[in-house]
Structures are given as structure tokens and as C-alpha cells.
Scaffold this active site. Structure first.
Site, PDB file in Angstrom:
ATOM      1  N   ASP A 435       0.985   1.048  -4.418  1.00 19.85           N
ATOM      2  CA  ASP A 435       1.577   1.487  -5.385  1.00 19.85           C
ATOM      3  C   ASP A 435       3.053   1.546  -5.199  1.00 19.85           C
ATOM      4  O   ASP A 435       3.648   0.958  -4.185  1.00 19.85           O
ATOM      5  CB  ASP A 435       1.322   3.016  -5.363  1.00 19.85           C
ATOM      6  CG  ASP A 435       1.426   3.760  -6.866  1.00 19.85           C
ATOM      7  OD1 ASP A 435       1.951   2.936  -7.751  1.00 19.85           O
ATOM      8  OD2 ASP A 435       1.133   4.815  -7.061  1.00 19.85           O
ATOM      9  N   GLU A 438       8.711  -0.856  -7.219  1.00 24.33           N
ATOM     10  CA  GLU A 438       9.607  -1.211  -8.701  1.00 24.33           C
ATOM     11  C   GLU A 438      11.159  -0.678  -8.439  1.00 24.33           C
ATOM     12  O   GLU A 438      11.867  -1.471  -8.677  1.00 24.33           O
ATOM     13  CB  GLU A 438       9.046  -0.818  -9.931  1.00 24.33           C
ATOM     14  CG  GLU A 438       7.680  -1.195 -10.379  1.00 24.33           C
ATOM     15  CD  GLU A 438       6.557  -0.107  -9.565  1.00 24.33           C
ATOM     16  OE1 GLU A 438       5.120  -0.099  -9.786  1.00 24.33           O
ATOM     17  OE2 GLU A 438       7.167   1.027  -9.072  1.00 24.33           O
ATOM     18  N   ASP A 501       0.596   3.682 -15.219  1.00 29.34           N
ATOM     19  CA  ASP A 501       0.427   4.997 -15.633  1.00 29.34           C
ATOM     20  C   ASP A 501       0.690   4.876 -17.116  1.00 29.34           C
ATOM     21  O   ASP A 501       1.442   4.828 -17.970  1.00 29.34           O
ATOM     22  CB  ASP A 501       1.735   5.779 -15.252  1.00 29.34           C
ATOM     23  CG  ASP A 501       1.753   6.089 -13.767  1.00 29.34           C
ATOM     24  OD1 ASP A 501       0.658   5.756 -13.156  1.00 29.34           O
ATOM     25  OD2 ASP A 501       2.528   6.387 -13.286  1.00 29.34           O
TER      26      ASP A 501
END
Length: 779
Positions: A435, A438, A501
Site C-alpha cells: 500500500d 505516493e 480507495d
């Protein structure tokens, strides 16, 4: 990034210098070097006090031509992508009085001497695109220039924002009816014409213009693509600032890009692009099965996990992977790679018990080390974290309190991080959800001295590579799989990626598909998304529609944020037969498992040629203008058309290209070249089989990794000519089935040792005898 104020003027504070003519052309080794003054030279005096741009052309692969435009060449070498397929000496140069050409395979770059500047790219006797007057520009910005510097100035980066002082841009022509696709996983319109696209990884969800997976590569329906070789901020103006052109700009004194010829097809573009930047890896067969997650902020322990798994088994819903999200570790400690002892006191025993149930296990990780984690001090003392210019560790409180960032440019830091993962693999972990990656800051120092601007996007490549290498080392090639959120060019080599998401709505379901199709156009072979949506709790209709869509994707995962995604919590108990969430999830899971011989072959094609498993319509039907704008349907592999239902009413409108299509569920044959509107219950979707298809159907529907050759049935559909079907089992055993069609019969033969059957749609299966099955087309 826009530098002009309409057609005639520049924006205040912008000074523009354009390549005005081709003054000199010379060959230097395998390269063609062009001197391009920023003024047409009319006298010797014009050669003084005048910036000159140097344009260098070369070829790293047949059918690919690189262009580098430079102002000052004395700076440090810029970080570029890892072009794993690049080789020297692919092009042939010819210089004459009429100009010069560099020809590489099917692609020719042609430059003509004099003014105005003119560089064309040609294939098959036609011009694909060109760089003309005012295309090559060196832009200087005053401190108060009225230019939007793009997302680099985002305050969340905790660094001063604002544009750079110099940029280089190129503009390539767009033809009438030419459409642009790709540029990473983007959730807005699939066609990028008219958009400003900033390539800058961000944690922005699926409902914004930001993207987790930014890829500075686009392709068009004219059969070519363009890769800008800059891992940092690239700003694209796609038929926006100049509506007849695609403009791309990067900060600094140079810009490098590659034009990639697909010889008329977008598939050909992806084949060469992934040859240059890396093919998608083969992923294990078990990864195609259904994944179930704890969800994010929900409460769970081993009893919860066991209850979910037993609930799935009791309801006959085959499960392949169980995923533990963030709170398998202690709060504030992400990542310390230690199971929370208060919740999971016996992790080794628990993982062994899950393996006894024939499940694989995935755990969540990220590249950050929270200050409370014991590993923070260890990493700080060893110099394994990204630092501020004064040598202190860079930290912030967004996400994990006081967290630091692992510096993967440091080989020792990478090895240290990998060591933590090896310990988890030794415990029984089979896959990692990588995950984040970024939120990478500017204004920091890296161990190897890397410029933080390109490292913002490139960081994810180093992070995912470090994790993928450990899995390949432990499990072997073809057995490693990630569930990754962030990526850039080359990230397709380390699958799988999921869409990030989203929210629990039909609109978010549709935007997720747009993101997946956009990513498919960007060289990524596999893709997934959170079934039911991540944020919020979906209503029963949304969950069931999404379950069908998710299980007709390359990879399928049930995952949410603050609510669970086990299907029975979406049922009231009064649903009509076949319409409950449990029944829908069961039916589509078993359908996918029976399709595994077909899907596994599609994955093998992705690894061999770069053609994705989930295919945009434009990729398969480039000659049909009706598909240009389609973003609510796709092909799953080469022969199955899927149109997910995005409405509460069950109504869906979709397009069938020319040919005869067969409804998977009913067997109805439909003439293509037309739009259709259908209404579906929850147990079906528009799922149509392409004319001439021969689908290998497996004998099992209880797991993804079985012997596909044992009890295989080949379903033969109307139309088409002779073909070969290759089926490969997870253990690598391969069989080829030859399908020969005559006017009145179909003959299927194979040297396979395992027995197989052949079935015409709507008929009983016929078992092969001595490796041959002959079927009459006459009823």
C-alpha cells in the site's frame, strides 16, 4: 501546464524560445544529431548571442525512435526509466540534400533542413504524427509568471511549491478523429483529449483527477504511442492548450521521449512498449481466485477470521486468499512487521491453520516506519531513512505519527527491509499488499544523491521491486504476487495492482472501471478493485452488481474500510432464488474458477506480449469507430465481452461489434454491429462470447489452481476459421488443441495425454477418442 494565452500570446512572465529551423544534421554513431537555432539564421551575426537546441534521434528497439531535446548539456545526468529492453544499433540513418531519416523497423523519423522546424514520424507510407512550428519549446518563467505549476506545489508534500524556472516542451500533432488513451490509471474520461494531465503520484482516491499510478505514456487510435522518459513531473496538455496537438513538458534543460509504432494496431504499440519497459510477470494461478479481507478499521482477531472463512465454506463460496489489513500490527507501529500479540498471540499457528484450510495468506505493508515502531530508532541509527538536507530524518504526522520513509536508494536499507519480509514469509505469509508509496516528499536527501523531484514518482518502483524480489526468491518466478496501489512506468513487471480507495456507489464502480481500462492502455496486464467499494457500506444492490463485475476481472477481492465485505451481511433472507448476495457471489466465483484455463492463458498472453487480461474495446476492435468512446464494457481475455451493470434497475446499454455473439447465460445468438439495452437480475450480466471462439472450460469450480487438462471441455462457438487453443496447467504442463472447421462439422484433435471433451454451444459434450473429437454442425 499551459504557457500560452490563446493562440497569439504568451502568459505573463513566460519567455518562449522555439526550434525555428534545422540548421545542421550529422550522424554520430547510431544517432542523428540536429542543430536547431531558436531563430532562423539569416546572417552570420544571427549565430551569436542566440540559444540553440540540440535534438538527438536514436532507436533503442525496432519500431521505436527516441528524441532528446537539450538546451544546456552541462548539467547532471537526469534519472530516466529503467528501459530493460533497450539495445543499441537498431536504426539506419540516411542523410541527403533533402534531409535525413532514421528508420527503425517499421518506423521512420524524417527531418527536413531549413525553416520551419519539421520532424515527422512515418509508418506504412503515412505520417503518424509530427513536430512542427513552435512544437519544440524552451520556456523560461519569471518568479511571478502566471502559470499553474501543477501538483508539485501541493502543501501535503510539506515543501515549498511553485513551478521551476525553465521547462522544455514538445508538441506532437493530432489528426482529425484521433483519440488519446492511457497516461496511467485515471478515473475520469477514458479518452484524454481536452484534458490537462499531470503525471504526479498522489493519494487522491478514485473520484478525483489525481492518480495512484501515473505513467507518462499514451497511445492513440492511429496506431502509435509516446513515452516521455522522465520519472518526475510531466504535464500533458492533450488537445487542450493547443487543440491540434498533444503537448508534454518537463522541468529543466532537456526532454526525452520515444515514439512507438504499433504498425496500425494499439496491441502492437503495447507489445513494443512493454518490450522496452518490461513485460508483466506471470502470476500464480491461485491468485485469480477470490480474496477476502479483514477490511481496514474493522475489529477482528483470529476468531473473526476463522468465522469468515468457515462462513464462506458453509455457503459453498470457494476462497483462495485471506488478507490481513493494517491492524494485524499494533496501532501507531506501522510498520514494525510484528503481529499484534493482543489480537494474534499465535501467528505461526494461525497461519498454519489457514494453510491447512488450503488458503494463501496476504498481509498489508507500507514503506513508512512510524516513530513508535521499534524499527524507527534502528533505521534512524543505521541511516536507512530519507533525510532532510541538514541530515535529520524527514518526518511527518500524516498517516502514522512521526513516521519516516525507508530510503530504497540505499542497498543496505533495502536489504534490511527485505529481511523483515523474509521473516514473515518464513512464518507462512504468501503475498504482500504494498500500500501507499505516493506521498513522497520533495526537499529531502537520498542516500545515492537522487533528485527528489523524479524520485517522487520513481520511489514506488523501488519499493515494489524490493518486495517482489523477496517473493520471487522465496516462491520462484511465476509464483510471486503483490497487491500494489502505486506505480509508474515499468511497474507492470510486479503485479497485481488494484484501483485504490473507491466508494460504495454505482458511480464509483463505473469510475473504477475507467481507471482499470486506462491502466490497461498503459501496459499493465492485471488489475483489481475493491468489490463493493472501499469507503462506506454498499447497499445490497451495489454489492451484488460489484461482485459480478469483480469476479469478471482478472483479480477479485472483497475489501472495505469500516465495514466487512462477507456477502451474507448484505442479505435480508427474503431474496428471490438466485438473487441473494451469497448466491450471486457463489455463482460468479464458480464461473470464474471454471474459466481458469481460459483466464490463465490470457495471463500468459499478457506476460508474453503485454496484451492485458482485461482489454479495452478499442484494443480489440481498432477498426470500429463505434468503440472509440466506450468505457463501460471490456473484453475479458480475447473472446468474452463483459458489460457490468451500473444501475439499480438492472438496465444496461452496451455495444456488440460486428460478428455473431452468443449470450453466455442463455445461448442466444445476436448479430453485432449494434447497440443493445437489456435488463438483468443480479445473477447475470451481459456476458457475450465472440464469434469463432473456442473456450477451454475447466472441470472444477472449487479452486483456481487445479489441473486444467484433467477433464477439460472445449466449447466451440459459431463462425470463424481454424485455430489452435493452448492450455497450460499451473504446473507448466501444456497441451495444444487443433480446431478445424468445415461446412458441416468441427474436428478437434490433440496429442494431450489427458482426456478431453468438445461441446458445441447448446449441445451435449462429446468425449474425444484417441485424441480426436468430430462433431456435426447439423442438429
Amino acid at each position: 501546464m499551459k504557457f500560452t494565452d490563446g493562440f497569439w500570446q504568451l502568459r505573463p512572465g513566460v519567455t518562449a524560445l522555439y526550434a525555428q529551423e534545422v540548421r545542421a544534421i550529422e550522424q554520430r554513431g547510431d544517432s542523428l544529431v540536429i542543430t536547431a537555432p531558436t531563430k532562423k539564421i539569416e546572417s552570420r551575426g544571427d549565430t551569436l548571442n542566440r540559444p540553440v537546441l540540440t535534438v538527438t534521434l536514436n532507436s533503442p528497439l525496432p519500431g521505436v525512435i527516441g528524441v532528446k531535446v537539450e538546451h544546456f548539456q552541462g548539467g547532471h545526468d537526469r534519472l530516466g526509466f529503467d528501459l530493460v529492453g533497450a539495445a543499441e544499433g537498431s536504426g539506419e540513418i540516411e542523410i541527403t540534400e533533402a534531409g535525413a531519416t532514421l528508420t527503425s523497423g517499421s518506423l521512420t523519423a524524417r527531418v527536413t533542413p531549413g525553416a520551419p522546424w519539421n520532424l515527422t514520424f512515418e509508418s506504412g507510407g503515412r505520417v503518424l504524427t509530427s513536430s512542427g512550428h513552435k512544437s519544440v519549446g524552451y520556456m523560461q518563467l519569471a518568479p511571478d509568471a502566471q502559470v499553474d505549476g501543477g501538483p508539485i506545489g501541493n502543501a501535503r508534500m510539506s515543501t515549498p511549491g511553485g513551478p521551476a524556472t525553465t521547462y522544455m516542451h514538445e508538441q506532437l500533432s493530432l489528426g482529425v478523429g484521433e483519440y488519446v488513451y492511457g497516461l496511467g490509471e485515471r478515473f475520469g474520461p477514458l479518452i484524454k483529449n481536452g484534458q490537462t494531465v499531470d503525471v504526479w503520484n498522489a493519494d487522491g482516491g478514485t473520484s478525483s483527477e489525481q492518480a495512484y499510478k501515473n505513467v507518462p505514456f499514451y497511445l492513440t487510435n492511429r496506431g502509435y504511442g509516446v513515452l516521455v522518459d522522465h520519472p518526475g513531473h510531466v504535464s500533458f496538455e492533450v488537445g487542450s492548450e493547443t487543440v491540434e496537438r498533444v503537448q508534454f513538458s518537463t522541468p529543466g534543460e532537456s526532454i526525452q521521449y520515444y515514439v512507438i509504432d504499433g504498425e496500425g494496431t494499439p496491441k502492437g504499440v503495447l507489445e513494443r512498449y512493454t518490450a522496452l519497459t518490461g513485460r508483466p510477470a506471470t502470476v500464480p494461478a491461485w491468485s485469480y481466485g477470490l480474496w477476502l479481507s479483514t477490511s481496514f478499521t474493522t475489529d477482528y482477531d483470529e476468531a473473526t477470521v476463522t468465522g469468515f472463512i468457515e462462513g464462506m465454506a458453509e455457503r459453498d463460496i470457494p476462497l483462495s486468499v485471506f488478507h490481513f489489513d493494517c491492524f494485524w500490527m499494533r496501532e501507531f507501529n506501522w510498520c514494525d512487521f510484528e503481529w499484534d500479540p493482543a489480537v494474534f498471540p499465535d501467528p505461526e499457528g494461525m497461519l498454519a491453520r489457514l494453510h491447512e484450510r488450503d488458503l494463501r495468506v496476504c498481509v498489508w505493508i507500507n514503506p513508512y516506519i512510524g516513530q513508535r515502531s521499534p524499527l524507527f530508532a534502528e533505521a534512524k541509527d543505521a541511516g536507512y531513512l530519507v533525510t532532510n538536507p541538514d541530515g535529520s530524518v524527514w518526518q511527518w504526522d500524516l498517516w502514522q505519527a512521526g513516521m519516516g520513509l525507508v530510503d530504497f536508494t540505499n542497498p543496505d536499507a533495502t536489504a534490511w527491509y527485505q529481511g523483515k519480509l523474509r521473516a514473515l514469509i518464513d512464518q507462512g505469509v504468501d503475498a504482500f499488499k504494498t500500500d501507499f508509496g505516493e506521498r513522497i516528499p520533495l526537499g529531502v536527501d537520498y542516500f545515492d544523491g537522487s533528485d527528489p523531484e523524479p524520485m517522487h514518482n520513481w520511489y514506488t518502483q523501488l519499493y515494489n521491486k524490493a518486495v517482489f524480489e523477496v517473493l520471487e526468491e522465496a516462491r520462484g518466478k511465476g509464483e510471486a504476487v503483490l497487491f500494489a496501489r502505486s506505480a509508474t512506468t515499468g511497474g507492470q513487471q510486479m503485479p497485481v495492482h488494484w484501483g485504490g480507495d473507491n466508494t460504495s456507489s454505482y458511480e464509483s464502480m463505473a469510475e473504477s472501471l475507467r481507471g482499470g481500462l486506462s491502466l490497461a492502455f498503459s501496459g499493465f496486464g492485471y488489475w483489481s478493485h475493491d468489490i463493493g467499494g472501499f469507503e462506506g457500506k454498499p447497499d445490497s444492490g451495489v454489492f451484488k452488481r460489484w461482485a459480478a463485475f469483480g469476479l469478471l476481472s482478472s483479480h477479485s477481492r472483497l475489501h472495505g474500510s469500516s465495514s466487512y465485505r462477507v456477502p451474507w451481511i448484505f442479505d435480508e433472507g427474503d431474496e428471490a432464488p438466485g438473487q441473494s448476495a451469497v448466491e450471486v457471489t457463489r455463482a460468479f466465483t464458480k464461473l470464474k474458477l471454471r474459466l481458469m484455463p481460459y483466464l490463465y492463458a490470457a495471463g500468459a498472453e499478457a506476460a508474453a506480449s503485454g496484451t492485458p487480461v482485461m482489454r479495452p474495446m478499442q484494443l480489440e476492435f481498432p477498426g470500429d469507430p463505434a468503440v472509440d468512446h466506450l468505457d463501460r464494457q471490456y473484453l475479458l481475455g480475447p473472446d468474452l465481452l463483459v458489460a457490468p451493470v451500473f444501475s439499480a434497475t438492472g438496465e444496461v446499454t452496451f455495444y456488440l461489434p460486428h460478428g455473431t455473439w452468443t449470450n453466455w447465460f442463455t445461448g442466444e445468438q445476436v448479430a453485432g454491429g449494434a447497440w443493445r439495452t437489456e435488463t438483468h437480475g443480479f445473477d447475470t450480466v451481459p456476458l457475450y462470447v465472440r464469434e469463432g471462439a473456442v473456450l477451454p472450460i475447466g472441470a472444477r469450480d472449487d479452486r483456481a489452481d487445479y489441473d486444467y487438462l484433467d477433464g477439460l471441455t472445449l466449447e466451440v462457438y459459431p463462425g470463424g476459421g481454424d485455430r489452435e487453443v493452448t492450455v497450460t496447467a499451473p504446473d507448466g504442463t501444456t497441451a495444444v488443441y487443433r480446431v478445424e472447421r468445415t461446412e458441416g462439422s468441427v474436428r478437434v484433435s490433440s496429442d494431450a495425454t489427458a482426456p478431453f471433451s468438445v461441446r458445441l454451444r447448446g449441445r451435449d459434450a462429446v468425449a474425444a477418442a484417441d485424441g480426436v473429437a468430430q462433431l456435426s454442425l447439423v442438429e
